[in-house]
Design an enzyme around this catalytic site. Structure first.
Site, short mmCIF file in Angstrom:
data_model
loop_
_atom_site.label_atom_id
_atom_site.label_comp_id
_atom_site.label_asym_id
_atom_site.label_seq_id
_atom_site.Cartn_x
_atom_site.Cartn_y
_atom_site.Cartn_z
N LYS A 122 0.76 -1.18 -0.22
CA LYS A 122 0.07 0.04 0.08
C LYS A 122 0.68 1.40 0.20
O LYS A 122 0.69 2.58 -0.46
CB LYS A 122 -1.04 -0.02 1.39
N ARG A 171 -9.69 0.95 8.79
CA ARG A 171 -9.63 -0.73 9.13
C ARG A 171 -10.33 -1.22 10.16
O ARG A 171 -10.25 -3.03 10.51
CB ARG A 171 -8.24 -0.89 10.30
N ARG A 204 11.18 -6.89 4.59
CA ARG A 204 11.11 -5.24 4.80
C ARG A 204 11.72 -4.92 6.45
O ARG A 204 12.35 -3.94 6.63
CB ARG A 204 9.63 -4.55 4.83
N ARG A 229 11.77 -1.35 11.97
CA ARG A 229 10.36 -0.98 12.39
C ARG A 229 9.89 -2.58 13.30
O ARG A 229 10.16 -3.74 12.92
CB ARG A 229 8.50 -1.41 11.41
N ARG A 279 -0.78 -9.21 13.35
CA ARG A 279 -1.33 -8.67 12.03
C ARG A 279 -2.38 -9.08 11.31
O ARG A 279 -2.92 -8.71 11.05
CB ARG A 279 0.17 -7.87 12.03
P1 ADP Z 1 0.88 -2.95 7.81
O1 ADP Z 1 0.02 -1.97 7.09
O2 ADP Z 1 2.16 -3.74 7.31
O3 ADP Z 1 0.48 -3.63 8.51
P2 ADP Z 1 0.63 0.39 9.01
O4 ADP Z 1 2.10 0.60 8.70
O5 ADP Z 1 -0.76 0.32 8.39
O6 ADP Z 1 1.56 -0.96 8.22
O7 ADP Z 1 0.39 -0.30 10.33
C1 ADP Z 1 1.12 -0.09 11.22
C2 ADP Z 1 0.47 -0.23 12.66
O8 ADP Z 1 -0.69 1.04 12.98
C3 ADP Z 1 -1.18 -1.22 12.69
O9 ADP Z 1 -0.35 -2.89 12.95
C4 ADP Z 1 -1.50 -0.89 13.54
O10 ADP Z 1 -0.80 -1.15 14.91
C5 ADP Z 1 -1.75 1.03 13.91
N1 ADP Z 1 -2.55 0.81 12.82
C6 ADP Z 1 -2.28 1.48 11.14
N2 ADP Z 1 -3.63 2.09 10.56
C7 ADP Z 1 -4.39 1.84 11.85
C8 ADP Z 1 -5.79 2.39 12.10
N3 ADP Z 1 -6.33 2.48 10.93
N4 ADP Z 1 -6.44 1.29 12.95
C9 ADP Z 1 -6.00 1.11 14.10
N5 ADP Z 1 -4.85 1.18 13.97
C10 ADP Z 1 -4.02 1.23 12.83
#
Ligand code: ADP
Length: 193
Positions: free
Chosen positions: A16, A91, A130, A136, A148
């Site tokens: 994404k 999400r 990654r 991270r 996750r």
């Molecule tokens: P990835 O898609 O690789 O998991 P992101 O950077 O999108 O990475 O998200 C990393 C973390 O940030 C998630 O595991 C969650 O803890 C938090 N997060 C991101 N977006 C949301 C959301 N919309 N609602 C709740 N938590 C979120």
């Protein structure tokens, strides 16, 4: 004039972030990645960052109320935007409902959800890779990665049904070169622009 608001959807590691860069370049949209915003807050040691970190380090979702409020305030910072790419949001079902209500109050809405489809084995391999460069914490630990993926399957995947019911869901094959995948996304967006 309606704005072009796109939800870019897919499991962790689907690409994404990478594809968002291609989309903002081509369509001059504002990219809002909730993960990136949380990570910037962690780096800046804000209160929001401290709270978000306690969830992110476990691979759990940050609570809806906090996430929704944060996202809305980010959207409000860009009143002149042509539209937004929402990356990592919504999400949960509650986030999807809140986003629709919020956009409606601004007399706009979501044009389409583009969902990157990538097999789970490929996702694991990409996240492992990654982890070598992202720094991270949530990429480095296999248990956190698994958490996750589970959260995605249980809480986030159903959000696709919400958009499907509105006729806005579009699956896009997320395997191939970065450019091949971008072209598929461009084709999908051009049907809505
Ligand atoms: P990835 O898609 O690789 O998991 P992101 O950077 O999108 O990475 O998200 C990393 C973390 O940030 C998630 O595991 C969650 O803890 C938090 N997060 C991101 N977006 C949301 C959301 N919309 N609602 C709740 N938590 C979120």
């Amino acid at each position: 004039m309606t704005k072009l608001n796109i939800v870019l959807f897919g499991p962790p590691g689907a690409g994404k972030g990478t594809q968002s860069e291609k989309l903002i370049e081509r369509y001059q949209l504002v990219h809002l990645s909730t993960g990136d915003i949380f990570r910037a807050n962690i780096k800046g040691e804000t209160e929001l960052g401290k709270l978000a970190k306690s969830y992110m380090d476990r691979g759990a979702l940050v609570p809806d109320e906090v996430t929704i409020k944060m996202l809305e305030s980010e959207v409000n910072k860009h009143p002149e935007a042509n539209g937004f790419i929402f990356d990592g949001f919504p999400r949960t079902g509650a986030q999807a409902l809140a986003l629709d209500a919020f956009l409606e109050s601004h007399e706009t809405g979501i044009a389409a959800m583009l969902a990157l489809e990538v097999p789970e084995e490929e996702l694991r391999a990409r996240l492992k890779n990654r982890a070598l460069t992202s720094g991270r914490a949530d990429d480095a630990n296999p248990d956190v990665i698994q958490n996750r993926i589970n959260v995605y399957n249980n809480e986030t995947a159903p959000v696709a049904e919400y958009y499907r019911a509105q006729g806005k869901y579009q699956g896009v094959v997320g395997v191939g070169t970065i450019q091949e995948i971008s072209e598929r996304l461009f084709d999908a967006i051009d049907q809505h622009a």
